[in-house]
Design an enzyme around this catalytic site. Structure first.
Site, PDB file in Angstrom:
ATOM      1  N   GLY A   1       2.084   2.099  10.683  1.00  0.00           N
ATOM      2  CA  GLY A   1       3.095   3.394  10.562  1.00  0.00           C
ATOM      3  C   GLY A   1       3.703   3.666  12.123  1.00  0.00           C
ATOM      4  O   GLY A   1       4.512   4.655  12.028  1.00  0.00           O
TER       5      GLY A   1
ATOM      6  N   SER B   1       3.334  -2.243  10.229  1.00  0.00           N
ATOM      7  CA  SER B   1       4.683  -2.146  10.588  1.00  0.00           C
ATOM      8  C   SER B   1       5.453  -3.630  10.292  1.00  0.00           C
ATOM      9  O   SER B   1       6.373  -3.989  11.040  1.00  0.00           O
ATOM     10  CB  SER B   1       5.125  -1.892  12.066  1.00  0.00           C
TER      11      SER B   1
ATOM     12  N   GLY C   1       2.892  -1.159   4.422  1.00  0.00           N
ATOM     13  CA  GLY C   1       2.840   0.297   3.942  1.00  0.00           C
ATOM     14  C   GLY C   1       4.320   0.695   3.790  1.00  0.00           C
ATOM     15  O   GLY C   1       4.942   0.523   2.645  1.00  0.00           O
ATOM     16  N   GLY C   2       4.931   1.361   4.839  1.00  0.00           N
ATOM     17  CA  GLY C   2       5.913   1.963   4.882  1.00  0.00           C
ATOM     18  C   GLY C   2       7.203   1.325   3.927  1.00  0.00           C
ATOM     19  O   GLY C   2       7.962   1.654   3.350  1.00  0.00           O
TER      20      GLY C   2
ATOM     21  N   ASN D   1       0.776  -1.197   0.153  1.00  0.00           N
ATOM     22  CA  ASN D   1      -0.035   0.460  -0.158  1.00  0.00           C
ATOM     23  C   ASN D   1       0.828   1.278   0.042  1.00  0.00           C
ATOM     24  O   ASN D   1       1.441   1.512   1.095  1.00  0.00           O
ATOM     25  CB  ASN D   1      -0.953  -0.013   1.324  1.00  0.00           C
ATOM     26  N   TRP D   2       1.026   1.712  -1.242  1.00  0.00           N
ATOM     27  CA  TRP D   2       1.920   2.969  -1.287  1.00  0.00           C
ATOM     28  C   TRP D   2       1.436   4.058  -0.477  1.00  0.00           C
ATOM     29  O   TRP D   2       2.267   5.208  -0.505  1.00  0.00           O
ATOM     30  CB  TRP D   2       2.018   3.328  -2.828  1.00  0.00           C
ATOM     31  N   LYS D   3       0.159   4.340  -0.241  1.00  0.00           N
ATOM     32  CA  LYS D   3      -0.676   5.327   0.274  1.00  0.00           C
ATOM     33  C   LYS D   3      -0.367   6.601  -0.561  1.00  0.00           C
ATOM     34  O   LYS D   3      -0.256   6.488  -1.602  1.00  0.00           O
ATOM     35  CB  LYS D   3      -0.046   5.833   1.740  1.00  0.00           C
TER      36      LYS D   3
ATOM     37  N   HIS E   1      -9.499   1.018   4.490  1.00  0.00           N
ATOM     38  CA  HIS E   1      -8.317   1.288   5.516  1.00  0.00           C
ATOM     39  C   HIS E   1      -8.416   1.985   6.663  1.00  0.00           C
ATOM     40  O   HIS E   1      -9.374   2.994   6.531  1.00  0.00           O
ATOM     41  CB  HIS E   1      -6.964   1.761   4.578  1.00  0.00           C
TER      42      HIS E   1
ATOM     43  N   GLU F   1      -6.688   4.410   7.768  1.00  0.00           N
ATOM     44  CA  GLU F   1      -6.776   5.995   7.649  1.00  0.00           C
ATOM     45  C   GLU F   1      -7.938   6.503   6.950  1.00  0.00           C
ATOM     46  O   GLU F   1      -8.478   7.812   7.033  1.00  0.00           O
ATOM     47  CB  GLU F   1      -5.680   6.213   6.538  1.00  0.00           C
TER      48      GLU F   1
ATOM     49  N   GLU G   1      -5.331  -5.102  10.578  1.00  0.00           N
ATOM     50  CA  GLU G   1      -4.365  -4.276  10.670  1.00  0.00           C
ATOM     51  C   GLU G   1      -4.720  -3.490  11.996  1.00  0.00           C
ATOM     52  O   GLU G   1      -5.498  -2.449  12.089  1.00  0.00           O
ATOM     53  CB  GLU G   1      -4.354  -3.187   9.496  1.00  0.00           C
TER      54      GLU G   1
HETATM   55  C1  PEP Z   1      -0.863   0.154   5.829  1.00  0.00           C
HETATM   56  O1  PEP Z   1      -1.022   1.203   5.900  1.00  0.00           O
HETATM   57  O2  PEP Z   1      -1.697  -0.648   5.549  1.00  0.00           O
HETATM   58  C2  PEP Z   1       0.320  -0.345   6.865  1.00  0.00           C
HETATM   59  C3  PEP Z   1       0.367  -1.581   7.300  1.00  0.00           C
HETATM   60  O3  PEP Z   1       1.309   0.344   7.120  1.00  0.00           O
HETATM   61  P1  PEP Z   1       2.726   0.409   7.735  1.00  0.00           P
HETATM   62  O4  PEP Z   1       3.416  -1.152   7.378  1.00  0.00           O
HETATM   63  O5  PEP Z   1       3.503   1.319   7.275  1.00  0.00           O
HETATM   64  O6  PEP Z   1       2.647  -0.026   9.389  1.00  0.00           O
END
Ligand code: PEP
Length: 252
Positions: free
Chosen positions: A174, A214, A235-236, A9-11, A96, A98, A168
Site C-alpha cells: 500500500g 504495490s 491490493g490497491g 485482495n480487495w481488503k 496478511h 494487516e 509481501e
Molecule cells: C496486499 O494487501 O496484499 C497488497 C499487496 O496491497 P498493495 O498491492 O496495495 O500493496
C-alpha cells in the site's frame, strides 16, 4: 511448470453494488488468451455469495480474506471454512500483514488456520514478509524463515504442495514502493530453498510463491518473470478491472 496465479485482495473495499460492477468489469476483460493465468478474486465476506454467482463458468476463482480455525460454535464475528466453501470459495488469505499488525495474529495462530483450511479442502494463501525496520536491520532472511517455518508447522509435504505462499514485504504494501525484482527474487529463492530443506526439492518445486506489495501494471512484468516468482497478490491495483487485468496480462 508452475502456473502463474494472480489474486486480488480487495481488503475492506466494495459494497454489494460495487462488487457487481467490479466483477462484471474483470469478467469482461478476462479474455480466452489469458486463461493460462489463474485469476482469483478475494472480496469482503458480504460480497462472496454475489461474487460466486457472477463468476460461475468464467474460470475466475473465489477466495476469502480470512477465516477461523473451527467449523462452527461460539466465536462471535468469525467465519468458518465450511461457510466459505458453501459460498464457492476455494482459496483463503491467511496471515496478511494487516491481520498480524492490527489483530495481533501470530505464526502459531496462522498455522492453526492454515491446517484447518487444508483439512477442509480450502487452499490457504499464507502471507509472510518483513517490516522496514527488519529489512534495515538486515534480518529479512531470519524473519521470513521464522514465519514460514511457524506457519507450516505440522503440515505434511503432500499438503504443502497445495499451499500458496505470498511474500509481501510490509514496507511495500500500500505504499507505492514495490520491492525490486531482484529483492523479491532473492527472498523467493530463500523461501524455495527453505521448503526444499524442510520437505524436499520436489515439494519445493511445486509450491506457488506469489509476490505482493504495490504490484501495478507498470512493474508487474519484471516482477512476474523472475524464476521463483509465480504470481502476485495484488491490493490497491485490483480495485480497478483494467489495472487488475493488465497485471494478469503481464504474467503471460
Ligand atoms: C496486499 O494487501 O496484499 C497488497 C499487496 O496491497 P498493495 O498491492 O496495495 O500493496
Amino acid at each position: 511448470m508452475r502456473q502463474k496465479i494472480i489474486a486480488g485482495n480487495w481488503k475492506m473495499n466494495k459494497d454489494i453494488n460495487e462488487t457487481v460492477e467490479l466483477i462484471d468489469g474483470v469478467k469482461s476483460l478476462y479474455s480466452t488468451n489469458l486463461h493460462s493465468v489463474k485469476v482469483i478474486v478475494c472480496p469482503p465476506f458480504p460480497s462472496l455469495n454475489v461474487a460466486n454467482e457472477l463468476l460461475r463458468g468464467t474460470g475466475i476463482e473465489l477466495g476469502a480474506q480470512n477465516m477461523y480455525h473451527e467449523n462452527e460454535g461460539a466465536y462471535t464475528g468469525e467465519v468458518s471454512p465450511k461457510m466459505l466453501k458453501a459460498v464457492g470459495c476455494r482459496y483463503v488469505i491467511i496471515g496478511h500483514s494487516e491481520r498480524r499488525q492490527y489483530f495481533k495474529e501470530t505464526d502459531d495462530f496462522i498455522n492453526r488456520k492454515a491446517r484447518k483450511a487444508l483439512t477442509e479442502g480450502l487452499i490457504p494463501i499464507i502471507c509472510v514478509g518483513e517490516t522496514l525496520q527488519e529489512r534495515e536491520q538486515n534480518i529479512t532472511h531470519q524473519v521470513v524463515t521464522t514465519q514460514v517455518e511457524g506457519c507450516l508447522q505440522n503440515i505434511p509435504g503432500e499438503n504443502v504442495e497445495k499451499v500458496i505462499i505470498a511474500y509481501e514485504p510490509v514496507w511495500a504494501i500500500g505504499t507505492g514502493k514495490n520491492a525490486t525484482p531482484e529483492q523479491a527474487q532473492e527472498v523467493h529463492a530463500l523461501i524455495r530453498s527453505l521448503l526444499s530443506k524442510l520437505y524436499s526439492p520436489d515439494v519445493a518445486s511445486k509450491v506457488t510463491i506469489q509476490y505482493g506489495g504495490s504490484v501495478k501494471p507498470e512493474n508487474a512484468k519484471d516482477l512476474l518473470h523472475q524464476p521463483d516468482i509465480d504470481g502476485a497478490l495484488v491490493g490497491g491495483a485490483c480495485l480497478k478491472a483494467d489495472s487488475f487485468i493488465a497485471i494478469v496480462k503481464a504474467a503471460l
